[in-house]
Enzyme design. Sequence first.
Site, mmCIF file in Angstrom:
data_model
loop_
_atom_site.group_PDB
_atom_site.id
_atom_site.type_symbol
_atom_site.label_atom_id
_atom_site.label_comp_id
_atom_site.label_asym_id
_atom_site.label_seq_id
_atom_site.Cartn_x
_atom_site.Cartn_y
_atom_site.Cartn_z
ATOM 1 C CG HIS A 112 -10.582 3.861 0.614
ATOM 2 N ND1 HIS A 112 -10.387 2.651 0.070
ATOM 3 C CD2 HIS A 112 -12.107 3.979 0.301
ATOM 4 C CE1 HIS A 112 -11.375 2.007 -0.434
ATOM 5 N NE2 HIS A 112 -12.294 2.853 -0.256
ATOM 6 C CD GLU A 177 -6.967 9.386 -4.802
ATOM 7 O OE1 GLU A 177 -5.830 8.830 -4.247
ATOM 8 O OE2 GLU A 177 -7.714 8.596 -5.680
HETATM 9 C C1 GAR Z 1 -5.009 5.714 -5.426
HETATM 10 O O1 GAR Z 1 -6.274 6.136 -6.132
HETATM 11 C C2 GAR Z 1 -5.560 5.521 -4.086
HETATM 12 O O2 GAR Z 1 -6.617 6.197 -3.281
HETATM 13 C C3 GAR Z 1 -5.883 4.039 -4.346
HETATM 14 O O3 GAR Z 1 -5.149 3.603 -5.201
HETATM 15 C C4 GAR Z 1 -4.704 4.447 -5.931
HETATM 16 C C5 GAR Z 1 -3.238 4.481 -5.989
HETATM 17 O O4 GAR Z 1 -2.726 5.288 -6.958
HETATM 18 N N1 GAR Z 1 -5.951 3.287 -3.027
HETATM 19 C C6 GAR Z 1 -6.803 2.271 -2.802
HETATM 20 O O5 GAR Z 1 -7.541 1.870 -3.590
HETATM 21 C C7 GAR Z 1 -6.355 1.755 -1.443
HETATM 22 N N2 GAR Z 1 -7.699 0.867 -0.959
HETATM 23 P P1 GAR Z 1 -1.066 5.795 -7.200
HETATM 24 O O6 GAR Z 1 -0.130 4.538 -7.022
HETATM 25 O O7 GAR Z 1 -0.881 6.382 -8.157
HETATM 26 O O8 GAR Z 1 -1.014 6.746 -5.979
#
Ligand code: GAR
Length: 201
Positions: A112, A177
């Site tokens: 998150h 992340e």
């Molecule tokens: C990421 O920033 C993740 O932390 C967020 O969505 C993005 C996905 O990016 N997740 C949330 O907001 C969940 N509540 P990605 O598809 O490139 O990994």
Amino acid sequence: MRRLNLAILISGRGSNMEALLKAAAAPDYPAKPVLVLSNRPDALGLETALAAGVQAVAIDHKPFGKDREAFERAMDAALIGAGTDIIALAGFMRVLTPWFVNKWQGRMINIHPSLLPKYKGLDTHQRALDAGDAEAGATVHWVSPGVDDGEIIQQASLPILPGDTANSLAARLLPVEHQLYPDALAKACDLIGRSGESGKT
Ligand code: GAR
């Protein structure tokens, strides 16, 4: 210790999924990808997973309408079919029902984009800016029935800079992340291994 069979659930771009797949390419990484599953057939991440040689399937939530549990039963069947031991939610943007969460509790983690318990839900970057926070970050946590509410496994932070926008902050946070999630997943695998594969209680 046996490598745990990893399923990654996505809804879009899948850059965190890609970071997990890269980490798991090392033979001594404690998880082995067996399935990437998207609730959106057009998710870019599906192609990335296939290119990496990982089974990738879409189960579109739309035909299930409001019956979230029926959608989740279809996902559950695919997860079981792939022999899943642990699920990593990576930008999976569907709220899960208590039925699914309870079934996989102790074996499902999420990333998150906030320093939980701050900013559960959406618009996390803008909310950190609006609050005048000095730092932002990301959290990997066990998934529990409350949204973004489970026990924290690991966090990483970065300073908010003058002039940051939600977009610039999100862009600087994303590589953070990508570092965090493989580390935290390894830690989760270790915790599951130590508790005789029953995970957190
Ligand atoms: C990421 O920033 C993740 O932390 C967020 O969505 C993005 C996905 O990016 N997740 C949330 O907001 C969940 N509540 P990605 O598809 O490139 O990994």
